[in-house]
Design a protein around this motif. Structure first.
Motif, PDB file in Angstrom:
ATOM      1  N   ILE A   1     -66.443  35.640 -15.927  1.00 42.18           N
ATOM      2  CA  ILE A   1     -66.066  35.411 -14.527  1.00 42.18           C
ATOM      3  C   ILE A   1     -64.738  36.085 -14.190  1.00 42.18           C
ATOM      4  CG2 ILE A   1     -64.829  33.240 -14.899  1.00 42.18           C
ATOM      5  CD1 ILE A   1     -67.142  34.154 -11.929  1.00 42.18           C
ATOM      6  N   VAL A   2     -63.854  36.214 -15.184  1.00 42.88           N
ATOM      7  CA  VAL A   2     -62.572  36.896 -14.948  1.00 42.88           C
ATOM      8  C   VAL A   2     -62.814  38.346 -14.538  1.00 42.88           C
ATOM      9  CG1 VAL A   2     -60.494  37.772 -16.088  1.00 42.88           C
ATOM     10  CG2 VAL A   2     -61.201  35.404 -16.439  1.00 42.88           C
ATOM     11  N   PHE A   3     -63.753  39.005 -15.196  1.00 42.77           N
ATOM     12  CA  PHE A   3     -64.026  40.407 -14.872  1.00 42.77           C
ATOM     13  C   PHE A   3     -64.920  40.534 -13.643  1.00 42.77           C
ATOM     14  CE2 PHE A   3     -62.428  40.601 -19.134  1.00 42.77           C
ATOM     15  CZ  PHE A   3     -61.653  41.745 -19.123  1.00 42.77           C
ATOM     16  N   TYR A   4     -65.714  39.513 -13.379  1.00 42.61           N
ATOM     17  CA  TYR A   4     -66.488  39.507 -12.137  1.00 42.61           C
ATOM     18  C   TYR A   4     -65.533  39.413 -10.946  1.00 42.61           C
ATOM     19  CZ  TYR A   4     -70.108  38.257  -8.746  1.00 42.61           C
ATOM     20  OH  TYR A   4     -70.946  38.235  -7.661  1.00 42.61           O
ATOM     21  N   GLU A   5     -64.491  38.587 -11.078  1.00 37.85           N
ATOM     22  CA  GLU A   5     -63.489  38.499 -10.017  1.00 37.85           C
ATOM     23  C   GLU A   5     -62.805  39.851  -9.817  1.00 37.85           C
ATOM     24  OE1 GLU A   5     -59.654  35.733  -8.763  1.00 37.85           O
ATOM     25  OE2 GLU A   5     -60.019  36.133 -10.894  1.00 37.85           O
ATOM     26  N   GLN A   6     -62.502  40.543 -10.910  1.00 38.85           N
ATOM     27  CA  GLN A   6     -61.901  41.864 -10.785  1.00 38.85           C
ATOM     28  C   GLN A   6     -62.840  42.818 -10.050  1.00 38.85           C
ATOM     29  OE1 GLN A   6     -61.544  44.274 -14.320  1.00 38.85           O
ATOM     30  NE2 GLN A   6     -59.634  45.204 -13.645  1.00 38.85           N
ATOM     31  N   PHE A   7     -64.124  42.744 -10.353  1.00 38.37           N
ATOM     32  CA  PHE A   7     -65.114  43.582  -9.676  1.00 38.37           C
ATOM     33  C   PHE A   7     -65.116  43.306  -8.169  1.00 38.37           C
ATOM     34  CE2 PHE A   7     -69.598  43.495  -8.106  1.00 38.37           C
ATOM     35  CZ  PHE A   7     -69.754  44.861  -7.938  1.00 38.37           C
ATOM     36  N   LYS A   8     -64.971  42.032  -7.800  1.00 39.96           N
ATOM     37  CA  LYS A   8     -65.037  41.657  -6.392  1.00 39.96           C
ATOM     38  C   LYS A   8     -63.734  41.926  -5.643  1.00 39.96           C
ATOM     39  CE  LYS A   8     -69.221  40.040  -5.822  1.00 39.96           C
ATOM     40  NZ  LYS A   8     -70.129  40.572  -4.781  1.00 39.96           N
ATOM     41  N   THR A   9     -62.596  41.762  -6.324  1.00 36.88           N
ATOM     42  CA  THR A   9     -61.314  41.836  -5.620  1.00 36.88           C
ATOM     43  C   THR A   9     -60.452  43.032  -6.014  1.00 36.88           C
ATOM     44  OG1 THR A   9     -60.132  40.510  -7.279  1.00 36.88           O
ATOM     45  CG2 THR A   9     -61.297  39.313  -5.523  1.00 36.88           C
ATOM     46  N   GLY A  10     -60.748  43.629  -7.180  1.00 38.12           N
ATOM     47  CA  GLY A  10     -59.905  44.706  -7.685  1.00 38.12           C
ATOM     48  C   GLY A  10     -58.749  44.215  -8.528  1.00 38.12           C
ATOM     49  N   TRP A  11     -58.592  42.896  -8.630  1.00 36.31           N
ATOM     50  CA  TRP A  11     -57.478  42.313  -9.381  1.00 36.31           C
ATOM     51  C   TRP A  11     -57.969  41.616 -10.629  1.00 36.31           C
ATOM     52  CZ3 TRP A  11     -52.346  42.942  -8.581  1.00 36.31           C
ATOM     53  CH2 TRP A  11     -51.957  43.513  -7.354  1.00 36.31           C
TER      54      TRP A  11
END
Length: 333
Positions: free
Chosen positions: A140-150
């Motif tokens: 989920i940490v990398f999914y958040e990065q995919f969605k937000t760039g952060w």
């Protein structure tokens, strides 16, 4: 291909101190010419050596409880030196981020298996829960990065987890401490098993917190949670602890690689694969079809899929690979 920009918010409790003690003094000894990706690959090799020694304590005897922590520490140092080297030589790239973070995906399961091996954790349901929750938090940490760039690192993350494992393993060199770890303590669970339960609870918290702040969470992440849980549940009837860890690790890492492809290359949100759960369902229903070959079939499929993913990623990002860093005018010897 998407324009590359590495954006990170690191709230880790121990990272500043770790960098001050190890990385800042050591980075000056790293030759300028050595690319960060080479450091990444070498540092990750220490994790696999540690895993090898965890399978048979008799190889090193009591020294196992010092050698494995040393190898894990060397991994941590290399895992931070690569970023420092990339920043120092101005060679940061999407490929470097992929190499660094994608190899870490496998280490999540490897660290769990090292602990399972050293402290004889054999409860299949506990193993399944630990693997599923830890990988859900990781993904989920990398999914958040995919969605937000952060990319957001929480106060207690992978660095803190590995350092905790280092101290736990070192303490186990003292026989009374080892016995405390492995003997039943509460409700038949040992201290190590209770620790793993605590880690699982923390991972669930990380997952929920990250989901709540991530915009536009779509079906693919929920599909992954359901499928990896199903794989872990069915795998309990088919695999040993090490085999189940391997399957969950490879399946989760394959999906994480798809997320990273979307973030680094094309912006496409991909679904986790269906072959692994469907194959397990089939052999549970008709075990005679693949009796004795279940693990082999899944490992071959998952490894081949991961290698294909890596190949395609290098096709898109391979121009950033260098064997020797270019020399800059302001190079520091």
């Amino acid at each position: 291909m998407k324009p590359y920009a590495y954006q990170c918010k690191d709230y880790s409790l121990l990272t500043p101190l770790f960098k001050k003690i190890f990385i800042e003094p050591l980075i000056g000894f790293i030759p300028w010419a050595i690319p960060a990706n080479i450091i990444t690959i070498i540092s990750n090799a220490f994790f696999y050596i540690a895993l090898y020694f965890s399978f048979d304590i008799s190889l090193l005897g009591n020294a196992t409880f010092f050698v494995i922590p040393l190898l894990l520490l060397l991994y941590l140092i290399g895992d931070h030196l690569d970023g420092a080297q990339a920043k120092r030589t101005k060679t940061g790239s999407a490929l470097g981020e992929f190499c660094d973070h994608y190899l870490d995906a496998f280490n999540n399961g490897i660290l769990m298996l090292i602990l399972f091996n050293l402290f004889s954790v054999t409860n299949p349901y506990l193993v399944a829960v630990v693997l599923v929750t830890s990988y859900c938090a990781h993904v989920i940490v990398f999914y958040e990065q995919f969605k937000t760039g952060w990319l957001i690192f929480e106060k207690v993350g992978s660095l803190e987890g590995v350092i905790l494992a280092i101290f736990i393993i070192m303490a186990a060199s003292i026989e009374p401490v080892y016995q405390f770890y492995v003997n039943p303590l509460i409700f038949g669970y040992s201290a190590i098993e209770l620790l793993l339960i605590g880690i699982s609870i923390g991972a669930v918290g990380t997952f929920v917190k990250t989901v709540l702040r991530t915009p536009n969470v779509r079906y693919s992440i929920w599909m992954y949670v359901v499928i990896v849980s199903l794989i872990a549940y069915l795998g309990n009837y088919v695999f040993s602890v090490a085999e189940l860890t391997a399957v969950v690790t490879l399946y989760s890492s394959l999906y994480l690689g798809k997320i990273m492809q979307g973030h680094l290359i094309d912006g496409i949100e991909r679904s986790p694969g269906l072959f692994t759960p469907l194959f397990l369902i089939i052999i549970m229903g008709v075990p005679s079809l693949y009796e004795g070959n279940t693990l082999t079939v899944l490992i071959i499929y998952l490894v081949a899929s991961i290698l294909l993913l890596i190949y395609r990623t290098f096709q898109s990002l391979g121009k950033f690979w260098v064997w020797v860093n270019p020399r800059l005018e302001n190079e520091i010897s």
